[in-house]
Design a protein around this motif. Structure first.
Motif, PDB file in Angstrom:
ATOM      1  N   CYS A  42       0.818  -1.304  -0.078  1.00 50.58           N
ATOM      2  CA  CYS A  42       0.224   0.044  -0.181  1.00 50.58           C
ATOM      3  C   CYS A  42       0.771   1.378  -0.102  1.00 50.58           C
ATOM      4  N   SER A  62      -9.376  -6.369   5.636  1.00 52.64           N
ATOM      5  CA  SER A  62      -8.286  -6.661   4.619  1.00 52.64           C
ATOM      6  C   SER A  62      -7.448  -8.006   5.321  1.00 52.64           C
ATOM      7  N   HIS A 113      -5.914 -10.829   3.126  1.00 54.92           N
ATOM      8  CA  HIS A 113      -4.934 -10.763   2.285  1.00 54.92           C
ATOM      9  C   HIS A 113      -3.876 -12.076   2.382  1.00 54.92           C
ATOM     10  N   GLU A 168     -11.301  -8.505   1.985  1.00 54.78           N
ATOM     11  CA  GLU A 168     -10.318  -8.079   0.996  1.00 54.78           C
ATOM     12  C   GLU A 168      -9.226  -8.995   0.725  1.00 54.78           C
ATOM     13  N   TYR A 169      -8.903  -9.441  -0.537  1.00 55.12           N
ATOM     14  CA  TYR A 169      -7.956 -10.399  -0.319  1.00 55.12           C
ATOM     15  C   TYR A 169      -6.926 -10.112  -1.646  1.00 55.12           C
ATOM     16  N   THR A 170      -5.946  -9.104  -1.574  1.00 58.33           N
ATOM     17  CA  THR A 170      -5.086  -8.619  -2.702  1.00 58.33           C
ATOM     18  C   THR A 170      -4.204  -9.848  -3.314  1.00 58.33           C
ATOM     19  N   ILE A 189      -8.436  -8.981  -5.147  1.00 56.53           N
ATOM     20  CA  ILE A 189      -7.688  -7.665  -5.707  1.00 56.53           C
ATOM     21  C   ILE A 189      -6.640  -8.085  -6.450  1.00 56.53           C
ATOM     22  N   LEU A 211      -3.133  -7.387  -7.407  1.00 52.78           N
ATOM     23  CA  LEU A 211      -2.292  -6.284  -7.133  1.00 52.78           C
ATOM     24  C   LEU A 211      -2.022  -5.219  -7.921  1.00 52.78           C
ATOM     25  N   ASN A 212      -1.916  -3.914  -7.212  1.00 47.52           N
ATOM     26  CA  ASN A 212      -1.734  -2.819  -8.215  1.00 47.52           C
ATOM     27  C   ASN A 212      -0.230  -2.473  -7.793  1.00 47.52           C
ATOM     28  N   THR A 246       2.039  -8.464  -9.226  1.00 48.89           N
ATOM     29  CA  THR A 246       0.814  -9.013  -9.473  1.00 48.89           C
ATOM     30  C   THR A 246       0.803 -10.493  -9.909  1.00 48.89           C
ATOM     31  N   GLU A 286     -10.772  -2.888 -11.747  1.00 54.22           N
ATOM     32  CA  GLU A 286      -9.830  -1.786 -11.640  1.00 54.22           C
ATOM     33  C   GLU A 286     -10.470  -0.675 -12.125  1.00 54.22           C
ATOM     34  N   ALA A 340      -3.250   3.571  -7.618  1.00 56.66           N
ATOM     35  CA  ALA A 340      -3.126   2.932  -6.323  1.00 56.66           C
ATOM     36  C   ALA A 340      -3.264   3.903  -5.435  1.00 56.66           C
TER      37      ALA A 340
END
Length: 343
Positions: free
Chosen positions: A120, A215, A217, A257-259, A288, A290-291, A300, A323, A331
């Motif tokens: 992040c 979150s 992850h 939320e799961y990046t 999500i 990854l950005n 990603t 996105e 991001a």
């Protein structure tokens, strides 16, 4: 003496102020409506108040005001990213996302963030301070005025950890929900947290029907600790137990939320463990992709669709987040960081 920001106060607090000024009680409702319905930016704009009353109020009180510093509009999907400058010169970031159902706003709750999540951008400059109730509200009011359209949804998922600014965030939600203000339904508000367990239990007792988004992850503690420092304080089991309590108290579905990060949390074993964790829960997984950010080497994953199939096969409800604003530095936190790094 430091002046008090009237925009941060609820109706009963305004009534107390009006009472101390020896004015009639109905003046408080007028004041509330002028601030939160008409969006007055200073006391002088309130035409229903006498000059004498405005002068008297201005000695101790003011109406907080943030300003649009820069905005960036996507040519792909009409997403608009805003940089706001606060009265002390700090900069925060907000986003307007346009959907068929209306306008959704992603708001910041802090200047910076201390949670330190590896992927992040928002946390890379550290935490400066909490936003006031007024500063959170004004993101909504300024964007609403700028686009000249109604707001249908609010997501507290911008810069900062909302539950680390607990009292101001709760007050913000109650004011934005007030029928004499924006009158936004609590069900139209989503609060995203990296998993502050004590505050999740506290939030459960508030009796407000918002959507809680956590979150996660990773489904494994060791892997979660690598990317989320908060995992060193709260185990996944503690987060899941708090989530179950929240569901029981509110009867509201929790979103996880799961990046998806390459070689960190995107394998079949991760999907299976996550499915086991959420088995039988009133829950939804938001996958999500990854950005990537320049401050991190994380990459990603290309397995989003496969990961989704693995979860749904095990009976877990899940979707892949679309996105938004891909052409305007998407991001969270990157726009603010870019501005800060210009010096």
């Amino acid at each position: 003496m430091e002046k008090i920001d009237l925009k941060s106060l609820n109706l009963s607090e305004l009534e107390s102020i009006i009472d101390t000024l020896d004015e009639k009680k109905f003046r408080a409702m007028q004041l509330f409506k002028w601030i939160h319905e008409k969006n007055a930016n200073n006391i002088d704009e309130i035409t229903v108040f006498s000059k004498k009353l405005k002068e008297k109020m201005s000695k101790e009180y003011y109406i907080g005001n943030i300003n649009i510093f820069k905005k960036f509009k996507s040519n792909v999907d009409n997403t608009i990213k805003y940089l706001f400058v606060l009265e002390d010169g700090n900069i925060i970031e907000s986003v307007r996302m346009k959907y068929k159902h209306g306008n959704s706003l992603c708001l910041s709750t802090q200047v910076g963030c201390k949670m330190g999540c590896e992927f992040c951008a928002s946390t890379k400059q550290g935490l400066i301070r909490n936003l006031s109730v007024s500063e959170i509200l004004d993101q909504v009011y300024k964007i609403k005025k700028d686009i000249s359209e109604e707001i249908s949804n609010i997501v507290l998922m911008g810069t900062g950890e909302p539950l680390d600014n607990y009292d101001n965030v709760i007050d913000f939600m109650k004011i934005i929900n007030n029928k004499d203000g924006l009158n936004l339904s609590m069900r139209s508000i989503t609060l995203s947290t990296c998993g502050l367990v004590e505050q999740i239990y506290k939030l459960s007792e508030e009796n407000i029907p918002i959507t809680l988004s956590i979150s996660l992850h990773s489904a494994f503690d060791n892997d979660r600790k690598k990317i989320m420092p908060i995992a060193n304080k709260y185990s996944i089991d503690e987060v899941i137990d708090a989530s179950k309590y929240y569901i029981k108290k509110t009867n509201r579905r929790v979103t996880f939320e799961y990046t998806l990060i390459k070689d960190i949390n995107d394998k079949e074993i991760d999907a299976n463990k996550l499915s086991d964790l959420l088995s039988g829960m009133l829950a939804h997984v938001n996958i999500i992709p990854l950005n990537p950010i320049k401050e991190s080497s994380l990459e990603t994953s290309n397995y989003a669709e496969h990961f989704l199939k693995l979860l749904t096969k095990r009976g877990v409800k899940a979707t892949i987040r679309r996105e938004m604003g891909s052409d305007i530095n998407a991001a969270c936190g990157q726009l603010r960081n870019d501005i800060l790094n210009l010096d």
